[in-house]
Design a protein around this motif. Structure first.
Motif, PDB file in Angstrom:
ATOM      1  N   SER A  41      31.748  28.984  64.093  1.00  0.00           N
ATOM      2  CA  SER A  41      31.353  28.184  65.250  1.00  0.00           C
ATOM      3  C   SER A  41      31.595  26.723  64.904  1.00  0.00           C
ATOM      4  O   SER A  41      31.254  26.282  63.809  1.00  0.00           O
ATOM      5  CB  SER A  41      29.875  28.413  65.563  1.00  0.00           C
ATOM      6  N   VAL A  42      32.171  25.989  65.858  1.00  0.00           N
ATOM      7  CA  VAL A  42      32.560  24.606  65.573  1.00  0.00           C
ATOM      8  C   VAL A  42      32.226  23.674  66.730  1.00  0.00           C
ATOM      9  O   VAL A  42      32.143  24.089  67.877  1.00  0.00           O
ATOM     10  CB  VAL A  42      34.074  24.505  65.252  1.00  0.00           C
ATOM     11  N   CYS A  43      32.054  22.404  66.391  1.00  0.00           N
ATOM     12  CA  CYS A  43      31.861  21.368  67.405  1.00  0.00           C
ATOM     13  C   CYS A  43      33.220  20.726  67.698  1.00  0.00           C
ATOM     14  O   CYS A  43      34.224  21.028  67.053  1.00  0.00           O
ATOM     15  CB  CYS A  43      30.854  20.330  66.912  1.00  0.00           C
ATOM     16  N   SER A  44      33.231  19.802  68.652  1.00  0.00           N
ATOM     17  CA  SER A  44      34.492  19.155  69.021  1.00  0.00           C
ATOM     18  C   SER A  44      35.072  18.345  67.859  1.00  0.00           C
ATOM     19  O   SER A  44      36.283  18.259  67.699  1.00  0.00           O
ATOM     20  CB  SER A  44      34.297  18.278  70.253  1.00  0.00           C
ATOM     21  N   LYS A  45      34.220  17.760  67.016  1.00  0.00           N
ATOM     22  CA  LYS A  45      34.709  17.000  65.862  1.00  0.00           C
ATOM     23  C   LYS A  45      35.373  17.938  64.851  1.00  0.00           C
ATOM     24  O   LYS A  45      36.408  17.612  64.287  1.00  0.00           O
ATOM     25  CB  LYS A  45      33.582  16.211  65.221  1.00  0.00           C
ATOM     26  N   CYS A  46      34.773  19.102  64.625  1.00  0.00           N
ATOM     27  CA  CYS A  46      35.352  20.093  63.701  1.00  0.00           C
ATOM     28  C   CYS A  46      36.752  20.523  64.141  1.00  0.00           C
ATOM     29  O   CYS A  46      37.632  20.733  63.308  1.00  0.00           O
ATOM     30  CB  CYS A  46      34.476  21.346  63.625  1.00  0.00           C
ATOM     31  N   ILE A  47      36.926  20.655  65.456  1.00  0.00           N
ATOM     32  CA  ILE A  47      38.221  21.098  65.970  1.00  0.00           C
ATOM     33  C   ILE A  47      39.313  20.157  65.487  1.00  0.00           C
ATOM     34  O   ILE A  47      40.339  20.593  64.973  1.00  0.00           O
ATOM     35  CB  ILE A  47      38.213  21.175  67.512  1.00  0.00           C
ATOM     36  N   TYR A  48      39.075  18.879  65.623  1.00  0.00           N
ATOM     37  CA  TYR A  48      40.091  17.907  65.237  1.00  0.00           C
ATOM     38  C   TYR A  48      40.174  17.700  63.733  1.00  0.00           C
ATOM     39  O   TYR A  48      41.243  17.446  63.199  1.00  0.00           O
ATOM     40  CB  TYR A  48      39.844  16.576  65.962  1.00  0.00           C
ATOM     41  N   ASP A  49      39.039  17.840  63.046  1.00  0.00           N
ATOM     42  CA  ASP A  49      39.033  17.635  61.592  1.00  0.00           C
ATOM     43  C   ASP A  49      39.603  18.815  60.823  1.00  0.00           C
ATOM     44  O   ASP A  49      40.400  18.633  59.901  1.00  0.00           O
ATOM     45  CB  ASP A  49      37.600  17.377  61.086  1.00  0.00           C
TER      46      ASP A  49
ATOM     47  N   MET B 268      18.914  35.043  65.659  1.00  0.00           N
ATOM     48  CA  MET B 268      18.389  33.768  66.121  1.00  0.00           C
ATOM     49  C   MET B 268      18.481  33.722  67.638  1.00  0.00           C
ATOM     50  O   MET B 268      19.502  34.012  68.220  1.00  0.00           O
ATOM     51  CB  MET B 268      19.203  32.634  65.505  1.00  0.00           C
ATOM     52  N   HIS B 269      17.381  33.367  68.271  1.00  0.00           N
ATOM     53  CA  HIS B 269      17.355  33.225  69.716  1.00  0.00           C
ATOM     54  C   HIS B 269      17.400  31.754  70.058  1.00  0.00           C
ATOM     55  O   HIS B 269      16.873  30.922  69.355  1.00  0.00           O
ATOM     56  CB  HIS B 269      16.074  33.844  70.279  1.00  0.00           C
ATOM     57  N   GLY B 270      18.019  31.444  71.163  1.00  0.00           N
ATOM     58  CA  GLY B 270      18.040  30.050  71.574  1.00  0.00           C
ATOM     59  C   GLY B 270      19.103  29.816  72.622  1.00  0.00           C
ATOM     60  O   GLY B 270      19.917  30.671  72.911  1.00  0.00           O
ATOM     61  N   ASN B 271      19.070  28.642  73.138  1.00  0.00           N
ATOM     62  CA  ASN B 271      20.016  28.223  74.149  1.00  0.00           C
ATOM     63  C   ASN B 271      21.318  27.822  73.462  1.00  0.00           C
ATOM     64  O   ASN B 271      21.307  27.016  72.533  1.00  0.00           O
ATOM     65  CB  ASN B 271      19.407  27.052  74.920  1.00  0.00           C
ATOM     66  N   LEU B 272      22.429  28.374  73.917  1.00  0.00           N
ATOM     67  CA  LEU B 272      23.719  28.053  73.314  1.00  0.00           C
ATOM     68  C   LEU B 272      24.039  26.565  73.398  1.00  0.00           C
ATOM     69  O   LEU B 272      24.769  26.051  72.574  1.00  0.00           O
ATOM     70  CB  LEU B 272      24.843  28.841  74.003  1.00  0.00           C
ATOM     71  N   GLU B 273      23.461  25.890  74.380  1.00  0.00           N
ATOM     72  CA  GLU B 273      23.743  24.473  74.570  1.00  0.00           C
ATOM     73  C   GLU B 273      23.017  23.584  73.566  1.00  0.00           C
ATOM     74  O   GLU B 273      23.224  22.387  73.548  1.00  0.00           O
ATOM     75  CB  GLU B 273      23.375  24.065  75.996  1.00  0.00           C
ATOM     76  N   SER B 274      22.172  24.168  72.712  1.00  0.00           N
ATOM     77  CA  SER B 274      21.374  23.347  71.818  1.00  0.00           C
ATOM     78  C   SER B 274      21.576  23.667  70.336  1.00  0.00           C
ATOM     79  O   SER B 274      20.824  23.200  69.505  1.00  0.00           O
ATOM     80  CB  SER B 274      19.897  23.490  72.167  1.00  0.00           C
ATOM     81  N   ILE B 275      22.577  24.447  69.997  1.00  0.00           N
ATOM     82  CA  ILE B 275      22.801  24.806  68.598  1.00  0.00           C
ATOM     83  C   ILE B 275      23.620  23.713  67.924  1.00  0.00           C
ATOM     84  O   ILE B 275      24.764  23.466  68.308  1.00  0.00           O
ATOM     85  CB  ILE B 275      23.506  26.166  68.480  1.00  0.00           C
ATOM     86  N   PRO B 276      23.047  23.059  66.912  1.00  0.00           N
ATOM     87  CA  PRO B 276      23.793  21.991  66.232  1.00  0.00           C
ATOM     88  C   PRO B 276      24.857  22.548  65.290  1.00  0.00           C
ATOM     89  O   PRO B 276      24.733  23.644  64.756  1.00  0.00           O
ATOM     90  CB  PRO B 276      22.715  21.243  65.451  1.00  0.00           C
ATOM     91  N   CYS B 277      25.868  21.773  65.091  1.00  0.00           N
ATOM     92  CA  CYS B 277      26.949  22.125  64.170  1.00  0.00           C
ATOM     93  C   CYS B 277      26.429  22.001  62.732  1.00  0.00           C
ATOM     94  O   CYS B 277      25.808  21.000  62.385  1.00  0.00           O
ATOM     95  CB  CYS B 277      28.123  21.174  64.383  1.00  0.00           C
ATOM     96  N   PRO B 278      26.694  23.001  61.880  1.00  0.00           N
ATOM     97  CA  PRO B 278      26.248  22.909  60.485  1.00  0.00           C
ATOM     98  C   PRO B 278      26.878  21.731  59.729  1.00  0.00           C
ATOM     99  O   PRO B 278      26.245  21.132  58.874  1.00  0.00           O
ATOM    100  CB  PRO B 278      26.694  24.222  59.863  1.00  0.00           C
ATOM    101  N   LYS B 279      28.110  21.396  60.077  1.00  0.00           N
ATOM    102  CA  LYS B 279      28.822  20.324  59.386  1.00  0.00           C
ATOM    103  C   LYS B 279      28.523  18.950  59.976  1.00  0.00           C
ATOM    104  O   LYS B 279      28.532  17.951  59.271  1.00  0.00           O
ATOM    105  CB  LYS B 279      30.326  20.596  59.421  1.00  0.00           C
ATOM    106  N   HIS B 280      28.282  18.907  61.285  1.00  0.00           N
ATOM    107  CA  HIS B 280      28.008  17.655  61.997  1.00  0.00           C
ATOM    108  C   HIS B 280      26.729  17.840  62.815  1.00  0.00           C
ATOM    109  O   HIS B 280      26.790  18.124  64.008  1.00  0.00           O
ATOM    110  CB  HIS B 280      29.179  17.301  62.923  1.00  0.00           C
ATOM    111  N   PRO B 281      25.551  17.700  62.197  1.00  0.00           N
ATOM    112  CA  PRO B 281      24.274  18.007  62.865  1.00  0.00           C
ATOM    113  C   PRO B 281      23.985  17.239  64.152  1.00  0.00           C
ATOM    114  O   PRO B 281      23.178  17.685  64.953  1.00  0.00           O
ATOM    115  CB  PRO B 281      23.224  17.674  61.796  1.00  0.00           C
ATOM    116  N   THR B 282      24.645  16.131  64.363  1.00  0.00           N
ATOM    117  CA  THR B 282      24.428  15.383  65.605  1.00  0.00           C
ATOM    118  C   THR B 282      25.299  15.904  66.748  1.00  0.00           C
ATOM    119  O   THR B 282      25.139  15.471  67.891  1.00  0.00           O
ATOM    120  CB  THR B 282      24.712  13.877  65.411  1.00  0.00           C
ATOM    121  N   LYS B 283      26.199  16.831  66.449  1.00  0.00           N
ATOM    122  CA  LYS B 283      27.076  17.424  67.463  1.00  0.00           C
ATOM    123  C   LYS B 283      26.601  18.838  67.783  1.00  0.00           C
ATOM    124  O   LYS B 283      26.034  19.525  66.939  1.00  0.00           O
ATOM    125  CB  LYS B 283      28.525  17.501  66.958  1.00  0.00           C
ATOM    126  N   ILE B 284      26.879  19.288  68.984  1.00  0.00           N
ATOM    127  CA  ILE B 284      26.522  20.628  69.428  1.00  0.00           C
ATOM    128  C   ILE B 284      27.748  21.534  69.319  1.00  0.00           C
ATOM    129  O   ILE B 284      28.872  21.118  69.601  1.00  0.00           O
ATOM    130  CB  ILE B 284      26.019  20.583  70.895  1.00  0.00           C
TER     131      ILE B 284
END
Length: 65
Positions: free
Chosen positions: A28-36, A1-17
Motif C-alpha cells: 500500500s502506498v501514498c502519492s509520494k511513494c508512487i513517485y519516489d 485491522m478495522h478502519g476507514n480506508l480514507e484515514s490509513i497513514p502511509c508507513p513510510k510517510h506518516p503525514t500522507k494517506i
C-alpha cells in the motif's frame, strides 16, 4: 485491522494517506511513494483493491457453505 480506508497513514510517510496499492510490490502506498519508489509499477486505487478482497471472501464463504 478495522478502519476507514480514507484515514490509513502511509508507513513510510506518516503525514500522507494511503491512496494506492502497488501490485508490482504488493504494498500500500501514498502519492509520494508512487513517485519516489513505485514509478512505472502496476497500481490500483486502494479502495478498488479492498472491494476486490471483500468480494473474494464472500465468494469463498459461498463455496464453503
Amino acid at each position: 485491522m478495522h478502519g476507514n480506508l480514507e484515514s490509513i497513514p502511509c508507513p513510510k510517510h506518516p503525514t500522507k494517506i494511503i491512496d494506492y496499492f502497488c501490485k508490482t510490490c504488493s504494498a500500500s502506498v501514498c502519492s509520494k511513494c508512487i513517485y519516489d519508489d513505485h514509478n512505472g509499477h502496476t497500481l490500483m486505487p486502494v479502495e478498488e483493491m479492498s472491494n476486490g478482497l471483500k468480494q473474494n471472501v464472500i465468494d469463498l464463504r459461498k463455496m464453503i457453505d
